[in-house]
Design a protein around this motif. Structure first.
Motif, PDB file in Angstrom:
ATOM      1  N   ASP A   1       0.803  -1.222   0.000  1.00 31.43           N
ATOM      2  CA  ASP A   1       0.000   0.000   0.000  1.00 31.43           C
ATOM      3  C   ASP A   1       0.838   1.275   0.000  1.00 31.43           C
ATOM      4  OD1 ASP A   1      -2.078   1.954   1.880  1.00 31.43           O
ATOM      5  OD2 ASP A   1      -2.755   1.049   0.000  1.00 31.43           O
ATOM      6  N   PRO A   2       1.791   1.452   0.938  1.00 30.23           N
ATOM      7  CA  PRO A   2       2.594   2.673   0.871  1.00 30.23           C
ATOM      8  C   PRO A   2       3.505   2.710  -0.359  1.00 30.23           C
ATOM      9  CG  PRO A   2       3.282   1.317   2.736  1.00 30.23           C
ATOM     10  CD  PRO A   2       2.062   0.695   2.151  1.00 30.23           C
ATOM     11  N   ALA A   3       3.907   1.538  -0.853  1.00 29.33           N
ATOM     12  CA  ALA A   3       4.748   1.499  -2.053  1.00 29.33           C
ATOM     13  C   ALA A   3       3.961   1.973  -3.276  1.00 29.33           C
ATOM     14  CB  ALA A   3       5.285   0.089  -2.273  1.00 29.33           C
ATOM     15  N   ILE A   4       2.706   1.536  -3.394  1.00 33.70           N
ATOM     16  CA  ILE A   4       1.866   1.975  -4.516  1.00 33.70           C
ATOM     17  C   ILE A   4       1.598   3.472  -4.415  1.00 33.70           C
ATOM     18  CG2 ILE A   4      -0.449   1.789  -5.526  1.00 33.70           C
ATOM     19  CD1 ILE A   4      -0.384  -1.185  -4.705  1.00 33.70           C
ATOM     20  N   THR A   5       1.331   3.950  -3.206  1.00 32.83           N
ATOM     21  CA  THR A   5       1.108   5.384  -3.002  1.00 32.83           C
ATOM     22  C   THR A   5       2.358   6.161  -3.388  1.00 32.83           C
ATOM     23  OG1 THR A   5      -0.413   4.880  -1.202  1.00 32.83           O
ATOM     24  CG2 THR A   5       0.393   7.126  -1.323  1.00 32.83           C
ATOM     25  N   PHE A   6       3.532   5.652  -3.042  1.00 32.97           N
ATOM     26  CA  PHE A   6       4.795   6.297  -3.393  1.00 32.97           C
ATOM     27  C   PHE A   6       4.987   6.352  -4.907  1.00 32.97           C
ATOM     28  CE2 PHE A   6       9.336   6.137  -4.347  1.00 32.97           C
ATOM     29  CZ  PHE A   6       9.775   7.268  -3.688  1.00 32.97           C
ATOM     30  N   ILE A   7       4.684   5.260  -5.583  1.00 35.18           N
ATOM     31  CA  ILE A   7       4.849   5.218  -7.043  1.00 35.18           C
ATOM     32  C   ILE A   7       3.928   6.231  -7.715  1.00 35.18           C
ATOM     33  CG2 ILE A   7       4.433   3.779  -9.078  1.00 35.18           C
ATOM     34  CD1 ILE A   7       5.452   1.405  -7.345  1.00 35.18           C
ATOM     35  N   GLN A   8       2.708   6.369  -7.216  1.00 43.02           N
ATOM     36  CA  GLN A   8       1.732   7.283  -7.824  1.00 43.02           C
ATOM     37  C   GLN A   8       1.972   8.751  -7.474  1.00 43.02           C
ATOM     38  OE1 GLN A   8       0.402   5.550 -10.342  1.00 43.02           O
ATOM     39  NE2 GLN A   8      -1.614   6.329  -9.859  1.00 43.02           N
ATOM     40  N   THR A   9       2.446   9.022  -6.244  1.00 45.16           N
ATOM     41  CA  THR A   9       2.511  10.411  -5.782  1.00 45.16           C
ATOM     42  C   THR A   9       3.914  10.911  -5.447  1.00 45.16           C
ATOM     43  OG1 THR A   9       2.246   9.866  -3.435  1.00 45.16           O
ATOM     44  CG2 THR A   9       0.227  10.147  -4.731  1.00 45.16           C
ATOM     45  N   GLY A  10       4.849  10.004  -5.271  1.00 46.89           N
ATOM     46  CA  GLY A  10       6.196  10.403  -4.864  1.00 46.89           C
ATOM     47  C   GLY A  10       6.364  10.446  -3.356  1.00 46.89           C
ATOM     48  N   PHE A  11       5.306  10.138  -2.611  1.00 46.62           N
ATOM     49  CA  PHE A  11       5.342  10.121  -1.151  1.00 46.62           C
ATOM     50  C   PHE A  11       4.612   8.883  -0.653  1.00 46.62           C
ATOM     51  CE2 PHE A  11       5.895  14.465  -2.363  1.00 46.62           C
ATOM     52  CZ  PHE A  11       6.845  14.945  -1.480  1.00 46.62           C
ATOM     53  N   GLN A  12       5.056   8.338   0.484  1.00 52.24           N
ATOM     54  CA  GLN A  12       4.404   7.142   1.021  1.00 52.24           C
ATOM     55  C   GLN A  12       3.096   7.465   1.712  1.00 52.24           C
ATOM     56  OE1 GLN A  12       6.934   4.561   3.328  1.00 52.24           O
ATOM     57  NE2 GLN A  12       8.698   5.005   2.045  1.00 52.24           N
ATOM     58  N   GLN A  13       2.957   8.661   2.222  1.00 49.39           N
ATOM     59  CA  GLN A  13       1.729   9.068   2.901  1.00 49.39           C
ATOM     60  C   GLN A  13       0.741   9.629   1.878  1.00 49.39           C
ATOM     61  OE1 GLN A  13       1.137   8.470   6.114  1.00 49.39           O
ATOM     62  NE2 GLN A  13       3.150   7.540   6.253  1.00 49.39           N
ATOM     63  N   PRO A  14      -0.547   9.289   1.987  1.00 51.76           N
ATOM     64  CA  PRO A  14      -1.545   9.817   1.051  1.00 51.76           C
ATOM     65  C   PRO A  14      -1.771  11.315   1.245  1.00 51.76           C
ATOM     66  CG  PRO A  14      -2.589   8.475   2.743  1.00 51.76           C
ATOM     67  CD  PRO A  14      -1.121   8.362   2.953  1.00 51.76           C
ATOM     68  N   GLY A  15      -2.368  11.938   0.241  1.00 52.78           N
ATOM     69  CA  GLY A  15      -2.718  13.349   0.329  1.00 52.78           C
ATOM     70  C   GLY A  15      -1.963  14.234  -0.643  1.00 52.78           C
ATOM     71  N   ARG A  16      -1.042  13.673  -1.388  1.00 51.29           N
ATOM     72  CA  ARG A  16      -0.280  14.452  -2.363  1.00 51.29           C
ATOM     73  C   ARG A  16      -0.858  14.222  -3.758  1.00 51.29           C
ATOM     74  NH1 ARG A  16       4.081  17.359   0.142  1.00 51.29           N
ATOM     75  NH2 ARG A  16       4.766  17.566  -1.995  1.00 51.29           N
ATOM     76  N   PRO A  17      -0.636  15.154  -4.690  1.00 53.22           N
ATOM     77  CA  PRO A  17      -1.136  14.966  -6.064  1.00 53.22           C
ATOM     78  C   PRO A  17      -0.452  13.773  -6.733  1.00 53.22           C
ATOM     79  CG  PRO A  17      -0.455  17.243  -5.703  1.00 53.22           C
ATOM     80  CD  PRO A  17      -0.004  16.455  -4.518  1.00 53.22           C
ATOM     81  N   CYS A  18      -1.222  13.027  -7.514  1.00 55.15           N
ATOM     82  CA  CYS A  18      -0.657  11.888  -8.227  1.00 55.15           C
ATOM     83  C   CYS A  18      -0.044  12.354  -9.550  1.00 55.15           C
ATOM     84  CB  CYS A  18      -1.734  10.836  -8.471  1.00 55.15           C
ATOM     85  SG  CYS A  18      -2.999  11.379  -9.616  1.00 55.15           S
ATOM     86  N   MET A  19       0.618  11.441 -10.233  1.00 53.57           N
ATOM     87  CA  MET A  19       1.301  11.768 -11.476  1.00 53.57           C
ATOM     88  C   MET A  19       0.337  12.319 -12.528  1.00 53.57           C
ATOM     89  SD  MET A  19       3.757   9.309 -13.808  1.00 53.57           S
ATOM     90  CE  MET A  19       4.173   8.367 -12.374  1.00 53.57           C
ATOM     91  N   GLY A  20      -0.843  11.712 -12.651  1.00 57.59           N
ATOM     92  CA  GLY A  20      -1.831  12.184 -13.623  1.00 57.59           C
ATOM     93  C   GLY A  20      -2.314  13.591 -13.323  1.00 57.59           C
ATOM     94  N   SER A  21      -2.449  13.928 -12.030  1.00 58.63           N
ATOM     95  CA  SER A  21      -2.863  15.278 -11.643  1.00 58.63           C
ATOM     96  C   SER A  21      -1.799  16.304 -12.008  1.00 58.63           C
ATOM     97  CB  SER A  21      -3.146  15.345 -10.148  1.00 58.63           C
ATOM     98  OG  SER A  21      -4.264  14.564  -9.827  1.00 58.63           O
ATOM     99  N   TRP A  22      -0.533  15.954 -11.796  1.00 55.58           N
ATOM    100  CA  TRP A  22       0.544  16.872 -12.167  1.00 55.58           C
ATOM    101  C   TRP A  22       0.585  17.065 -13.684  1.00 55.58           C
ATOM    102  CZ3 TRP A  22       2.413  20.302  -9.206  1.00 55.58           C
ATOM    103  CH2 TRP A  22       2.641  20.070  -7.851  1.00 55.58           C
ATOM    104  N   LEU A  23       0.356  15.996 -14.443  1.00 58.13           N
ATOM    105  CA  LEU A  23       0.337  16.121 -15.904  1.00 58.13           C
ATOM    106  C   LEU A  23      -0.828  16.993 -16.364  1.00 58.13           C
ATOM    107  CD1 LEU A  23       1.279  12.484 -16.900  1.00 58.13           C
ATOM    108  CD2 LEU A  23       2.671  14.534 -17.211  1.00 58.13           C
ATOM    109  N   SER A  24      -1.989  16.798 -15.753  1.00 57.97           N
ATOM    110  CA  SER A  24      -3.150  17.626 -16.069  1.00 57.97           C
ATOM    111  C   SER A  24      -2.882  19.087 -15.725  1.00 57.97           C
ATOM    112  CB  SER A  24      -4.373  17.120 -15.304  1.00 57.97           C
ATOM    113  OG  SER A  24      -5.446  18.022 -15.400  1.00 57.97           O
ATOM    114  N   TYR A  25      -2.276  19.324 -14.576  1.00 56.16           N
ATOM    115  CA  TYR A  25      -1.958  20.677 -14.109  1.00 56.16           C
ATOM    116  C   TYR A  25      -0.961  21.346 -15.058  1.00 56.16           C
ATOM    117  CZ  TYR A  25      -0.202  24.336 -10.965  1.00 56.16           C
ATOM    118  OH  TYR A  25       0.182  25.523 -10.414  1.00 56.16           O
ATOM    119  N   GLY A  26       0.046  20.607 -15.481  1.00 62.76           N
ATOM    120  CA  GLY A  26       1.096  21.176 -16.326  1.00 62.76           C
ATOM    121  C   GLY A  26       0.740  21.276 -17.791  1.00 62.76           C
ATOM    122  N   LEU A  27       0.039  20.265 -18.309  1.00 63.00           N
ATOM    123  CA  LEU A  27      -0.255  20.218 -19.740  1.00 63.00           C
ATOM    124  C   LEU A  27      -1.672  20.643 -20.097  1.00 63.00           C
ATOM    125  CD1 LEU A  27       1.469  16.820 -20.578  1.00 63.00           C
ATOM    126  CD2 LEU A  27       2.400  19.121 -20.870  1.00 63.00           C
ATOM    127  N   GLY A  28      -2.603  20.517 -19.149  1.00 63.81           N
ATOM    128  CA  GLY A  28      -3.996  20.852 -19.422  1.00 63.81           C
ATOM    129  C   GLY A  28      -4.679  19.759 -20.221  1.00 63.81           C
TER     130      GLY A  28
END
Length: 154
Positions: free
Chosen positions: A55-82
């Motif tokens: 669980d924390p490993a999957i969260t880390f892969i998606q968000t860069g942090f082991q604890q939930p609550g950070r933006p995931c990779m798709g959110s950063w791409l949406s934010y940056g690219l629209g």
């Protein structure tokens, strides 16, 4: 390895993999279109985390942090690219069919964290209406000044 285990057996894939493109990236026979554009995409071949549980490993892969609550990779791409289309979301999530298709615990993996909520993943289902929230709105629930072009069929 487990104590006393001399080998770690791995089952061979039942599908063929072959190198493609100038990069020589191995792609499965199940992805023939990807093999044609393999030099134009990014392939992450390894990810490492110090988390010992999935669980924390999957969260880390998606968000860069082991604890939930950070933006995931798709959110950063949406934010940056629209989005390429003003009527469609920039980031969608394909939800599996079956008895566990709701996946409420994993929804954080496509959340926008502290970014605006428009950058979170939009859930698409595998059967029936793909969008979980109906685009049809009653006029009484429509906020003032906001138009919903999908509210009434043409």
């Amino acid at each position: 390895m487990t104590s006393g285990q001399s080998a770690f057996p791995v089952v061979k894939s039942m599908f063929k993999f072959a190198p493609h493109g100038k990069s020589g990236t191995y792609v499965s026979e199940l992805l023939p279109k990807i093999s044609e554009i393999v030099d134009d995409i990014c392939v992450v071949k390894t990810v490492n985390t110090e988390a010992i549980n999935h669980d924390p490993a999957i969260t880390f892969i998606q968000t860069g942090f082991q604890q939930p609550g950070r933006p995931c990779m798709g959110s950063w791409l949406s934010y940056g690219l629209g989005s390429e289309n003003k009527n469609l979301p920039a980031f969608i999530v394909m939800i599996s069919n079956g008895k566990e298709s709701d996946q409420p615990l994993y929804a954080r993996l496509w959340g926008s964290g502290f970014l605006p909520s428009e950058h979170q993943g939009v859930n698409f289902r595998g059967t029936g209406d793909p969008v979980l929230i109906s685009p049809i709105r009653l006029e009484s629930t429509q906020p003032r000044g906001v138009e919903c072009s999908m509210a009434s069929p043409s």
